[in-house]
Design an enzyme around this catalytic site. Structure first.
Site, PDB file in Angstrom:
ATOM      1  N   ASN A 116       0.988  -0.979  -0.077  1.00  0.00           N
ATOM      2  CA  ASN A 116       0.206   0.042   0.190  1.00  0.00           C
ATOM      3  C   ASN A 116       1.341   1.533  -0.023  1.00  0.00           C
ATOM      4  O   ASN A 116       0.922   2.300  -0.873  1.00  0.00           O
ATOM      5  CB  ASN A 116      -1.271  -0.511   0.819  1.00  0.00           C
ATOM      6  CG  ASN A 116      -2.070  -1.240   1.219  1.00  0.00           C
ATOM      7  OD1 ASN A 116      -2.289  -1.703  -0.307  1.00  0.00           O
ATOM      8  ND2 ASN A 116      -2.744  -1.450   2.406  1.00  0.00           N
ATOM      9  N   THR A 161     -16.234  37.681 -31.604  1.00  0.00           N
ATOM     10  CA  THR A 161     -16.899  37.693 -30.305  1.00  0.00           C
ATOM     11  C   THR A 161     -18.524  36.894 -31.110  1.00  0.00           C
ATOM     12  O   THR A 161     -18.446  37.719 -32.460  1.00  0.00           O
ATOM     13  CB  THR A 161     -17.034  38.982 -29.857  1.00  0.00           C
ATOM     14  OG1 THR A 161     -18.369  39.685 -29.791  1.00  0.00           O
ATOM     15  CG2 THR A 161     -16.144  39.382 -29.038  1.00  0.00           C
ATOM     16  N   HIS A 162     -18.388  36.364 -30.038  1.00  0.00           N
ATOM     17  CA  HIS A 162     -20.186  35.148 -30.715  1.00  0.00           C
ATOM     18  C   HIS A 162     -19.705  34.652 -32.180  1.00  0.00           C
ATOM     19  O   HIS A 162     -20.698  34.133 -33.340  1.00  0.00           O
ATOM     20  CB  HIS A 162     -21.092  36.370 -30.858  1.00  0.00           C
ATOM     21  CG  HIS A 162     -21.819  36.444 -29.520  1.00  0.00           C
ATOM     22  ND1 HIS A 162     -21.733  35.932 -28.942  1.00  0.00           N
ATOM     23  CD2 HIS A 162     -20.800  38.148 -29.345  1.00  0.00           C
ATOM     24  CE1 HIS A 162     -21.999  37.181 -27.067  1.00  0.00           C
ATOM     25  NE2 HIS A 162     -21.331  37.855 -27.775  1.00  0.00           N
ATOM     26  N   SER A 281      -8.237  14.065 -48.162  1.00  0.00           N
ATOM     27  CA  SER A 281      -9.006  12.910 -48.135  1.00  0.00           C
ATOM     28  C   SER A 281      -9.202  12.087 -49.215  1.00  0.00           C
ATOM     29  O   SER A 281      -7.963  11.622 -49.605  1.00  0.00           O
ATOM     30  CB  SER A 281     -10.314  13.727 -49.029  1.00  0.00           C
ATOM     31  OG  SER A 281     -10.717  12.373 -49.031  1.00  0.00           O
ATOM     32  N   ASN A 289      -6.355  18.826 -45.176  1.00  0.00           N
ATOM     33  CA  ASN A 289      -7.440  18.939 -43.527  1.00  0.00           C
ATOM     34  C   ASN A 289      -6.763  19.249 -42.694  1.00  0.00           C
ATOM     35  O   ASN A 289      -6.024  18.363 -42.140  1.00  0.00           O
ATOM     36  CB  ASN A 289      -8.544  17.832 -43.567  1.00  0.00           C
ATOM     37  CG  ASN A 289      -9.392  17.828 -44.294  1.00  0.00           C
ATOM     38  OD1 ASN A 289      -9.809  18.494 -45.286  1.00  0.00           O
ATOM     39  ND2 ASN A 289      -9.290  16.061 -45.280  1.00  0.00           N
ATOM     40  N   TYR A 321      -6.866   1.885   2.710  1.00  0.00           N
ATOM     41  CA  TYR A 321      -6.247   1.135   1.597  1.00  0.00           C
ATOM     42  C   TYR A 321      -7.881   0.214   0.468  1.00  0.00           C
ATOM     43  O   TYR A 321      -7.745  -0.798   1.978  1.00  0.00           O
ATOM     44  CB  TYR A 321      -5.726   0.522   1.751  1.00  0.00           C
ATOM     45  CG  TYR A 321      -5.061  -0.146  -0.210  1.00  0.00           C
ATOM     46  CD1 TYR A 321      -4.434   0.654  -1.109  1.00  0.00           C
ATOM     47  CD2 TYR A 321      -5.973  -1.604  -0.297  1.00  0.00           C
ATOM     48  CE1 TYR A 321      -4.148   0.199  -2.544  1.00  0.00           C
ATOM     49  CE2 TYR A 321      -5.315  -2.107  -1.784  1.00  0.00           C
ATOM     50  CZ  TYR A 321      -5.084  -1.299  -2.662  1.00  0.00           C
ATOM     51  OH  TYR A 321      -4.908  -1.873  -3.968  1.00  0.00           O
ATOM     52  N   GLN A 326      -6.417   0.687  -7.567  1.00  0.00           N
ATOM     53  CA  GLN A 326      -5.273  -0.017  -8.348  1.00  0.00           C
ATOM     54  C   GLN A 326      -5.664   0.406  -9.764  1.00  0.00           C
ATOM     55  O   GLN A 326      -5.459   0.400 -10.805  1.00  0.00           O
ATOM     56  CB  GLN A 326      -5.547  -1.803  -8.246  1.00  0.00           C
ATOM     57  CG  GLN A 326      -4.961  -2.343  -9.427  1.00  0.00           C
ATOM     58  CD  GLN A 326      -4.183  -3.891  -9.156  1.00  0.00           C
ATOM     59  OE1 GLN A 326      -4.085  -4.380  -7.887  1.00  0.00           O
ATOM     60  NE2 GLN A 326      -5.215  -4.902  -9.563  1.00  0.00           N
TER      61      GLN A 326
HETATM   62  N1  ARG Z   1      -1.472  -3.801  -7.305  1.00  0.00           N
HETATM   63  C1  ARG Z   1      -2.271  -2.761  -6.202  1.00  0.00           C
HETATM   64  C2  ARG Z   1      -2.872  -1.228  -6.173  1.00  0.00           C
HETATM   65  O1  ARG Z   1      -2.086  -0.976  -7.148  1.00  0.00           O
HETATM   66  C3  ARG Z   1      -0.735  -2.347  -4.984  1.00  0.00           C
HETATM   67  C4  ARG Z   1      -1.707  -2.615  -3.713  1.00  0.00           C
HETATM   68  C5  ARG Z   1      -2.262  -3.884  -3.242  1.00  0.00           C
HETATM   69  N2  ARG Z   1      -2.748  -3.836  -1.683  1.00  0.00           N
HETATM   70  C6  ARG Z   1      -3.125  -4.449  -1.360  1.00  0.00           C
HETATM   71  N3  ARG Z   1      -3.713  -4.454  -0.305  1.00  0.00           N
HETATM   72  N4  ARG Z   1      -4.460  -5.844  -2.236  1.00  0.00           N
HETATM   73  O2  ARG Z   1      -2.858  -0.799  -5.867  1.00  0.00           O
END
Ligand code: ARG
Length: 492
Positions: A116, A161-162, A281, A289, A321, A326
């Site tokens: 984490n 403008t516009h 084209s 273009n 976490y 991920q």
């Molecule tokens: N691959 C995970 C991510 O990108 C890494 C962390 C995974 N941690 C976990 N507690 N499963 O977040």
């Protein structure tokens, strides 16, 4: 300080058993981020190195073991991401590869940390690099716009403008309008860099660790400016991704306006995009273009989608976490790649485009776009501006293109007086001329050539200062990389 178990058949064997139990099923591929983690492969190796050096310095891991792990990391780096063993993610795969090379002692690498804090550190480490590249792209685009301003300081063009002809301006004034906007994009990206450049490492899963880790040391070895103060925040926070992505979406939105202008001007024959930035084209042989600019315009959609995807992924996530995280990185990586590339392309298209002075000059006076100047001249001669506005509006009603006669008639109608009772004929005719009209608007920031010249000076100064700031950050990064490398070499 707790000791790591020394029993070689201990925790590592258990963890392999646990991994097999938890990641062998049909969801294996679904769980895995290994392929996408290629983006942070180099970052993870750096984070591993810094962590192992710190563990050795703190006496948590023996210097000899640290040396073996660090040598294995070099070997893994040389083999590349594709050579990694299978794993749920790059962190697990690299750890497995280390253990494959070193034996169970390789498992000491993961002491006092978690994936984490590891992944949060990797993302920040990699994003710093990408932000610097994005900043460089904005500087490139600003450079191209400044050069355009210098070359086209007196090239009059219609201003809108516009999307209606409004008042004549110059190409330089137009170019600097985008340069100023991009200078703010650069500033925002620098700002995001500062908050990204903080180290979560040492937070472990979220709740810290009983090991005597030196978080300042790993931050220093990885070139971070500081340590995230709260370990729960350190692993949970992805607001740095949000702000970076938001700034990139803002940049993309600014660029989409510039692209739209160029597409429009190409349509009117005011500008010719270089062949290298155009397309033809498959059926209409005469076509040229401005496709690259259309794609720059479209990247704003991708960027907005990236920001939306990221915010939606993060919304309502509880502390600390969660595996949802991920999926956060991908939104940011796609956005930064897409927008940086679009910025470079826009820079190239602007740098190589040809402005058609004659077509611009013709168009600059169309639609009685000098009308405001006539009203200003009357107001300067003492007519209340609202009355002057009425006089000129009456003339504009009679003729889209106007001249002294129609103005004279309109003045008589509205004021029951001759136009020349207020201003001489020469002054009126000067205000009707697009070039003179532009020259008269010399208020600060305006389009008159002297006013533009001052803006160019400011733009150049800011560009130089931002280029220096970028070089300084790159240098700090390179020094930190070299210092980490030197530390590693003392063990290997
Ligand atoms: N691959 C995970 C991510 O990108 C890494 C962390 C995974 N941690 C976990 N507690 N499963 O977040």
């Amino acid at each position: 300080m707790p000791e790591e178990p020394t029993d070689e058949s201990g925790t590592d064997g258990d963890s392999v058993v646990r991994r097999e139990r938890f990641s062998g099923g049909p969801a294996r591929g679904f769980l895995s981020s290994l392929a996408a983690d290629e983006r942070i492969f180099a970052a993870d190796l750096a984070v591993d190195r810094a962590h192992v050096v710190m563990l050795a310095e703190q006496g948590i891991v023996e210097a000899e073991t640290a040396g073996e792990i660090l040598a294995a990391l070099d070997d893994i780096e040389a083999a590349g991401h594709d050579a990694l063993p299978d794993g749920e993610d790059v962190h697990e795969a690299i750890e497995t590869a280390v253990i494959d090379r070193v034996g169970p002692d390789g498992g000491r690498m993961h002491t006092a940390r978690s994936r984490n804090d590891e992944v949060a550190t990797c993302i920040r480490y990699r994003l710093r690099e990408d932000l610097l590249d994005a900043i460089e792209a904005t500087l490139e685009a600003r450079g191209a716009l400044i050069e355009t301003a210098e070359a086209e300081g007196e090239t009059v063009m219609p201003g809108f403008t516009h999307l209606q002809p409004a008042q004549p301006t110059t190409v330089a004034h137009w170019a600097l309008s985008y340069e100023r906007a991009l200078a703010r994009e650069t500033a925002r990206l620098f700002d995001a860099y500062e908050r990204t450049n903080q180290s979560p490492l040492g937070a472990a899963a979220f709740a810290g660790t009983p090991f005597d880790v030196d978080r300042e040391r790993t931050a220093e070895l990885l070139g971070f400016d500081g340590v995230m103060a709260n370990t729960m925040d350190a692993v949970s926070a992805r607001d740095f991704l949000v702000e970076s992505t938001a700034h990139l979406a803002t940049l993309a939105t600014t660029l989409s306006g510039l692209a739209e202008d160029v597409v429009l001007y190409a349509n009117k024959g005011y500008i010719e995009v270089d062949d290298a930035y155009a397309s033809t084209s498959s059926i209409m042989p005469q076509k040229k273009n401005p496709d690259t600019l259309e794609l720059v315009r479209a990247r704003a959609g991708d960027a907005a989608a990236g920001l939306n995807g990221l915010l939606t992924t993060l919304k309502g996530l509880p502390r600390a976490y969660n595996r949802d995280l991920q999926r956060a990185g991908g939104h940011a990586w796609r956005t930064i790649d897409g927008v940086s590339e679009a910025t470079e392309v826009a820079a190239g298209a602007i740098a190589t485009a040809e402005w058609n002075d004659a077509a611009l000059a013709d168009a600059a006076g169309e639609g009685f776009s000098t009308a405001t100047g006539v009203a200003d001249a009357l107001a300067m001669a003492g007519v209340p501006f609202r009355t002057a506005h009425e006089v000129v509006a009456a003339a504009a009603e009679t003729a889209g293109e106007t001249d002294f006669q129609t103005l004279e008639a309109a003045t008589r109608k509205v004021l029951d007086k001759s136009l020349t009772e207020f201003v001489d004929r020469e002054t009126v005719e000067a205000t009707l001329d697009p070039t003179e009209s532009v020259a008269s608007r010399d208020s600060p920031g305006g389009p008159a050539p002297e006013a533009v010249a001052e803006q160019v000076v400011t733009a150049r100064e800011d560009h130089a200062a931002d280029s220096d700031a970028l070089a300084e950050r790159r240098e700090t990064r390179a020094k930190a990389d070299a210092a980490l490398q030197a530390e590693v070499e003392t063990y290997v």
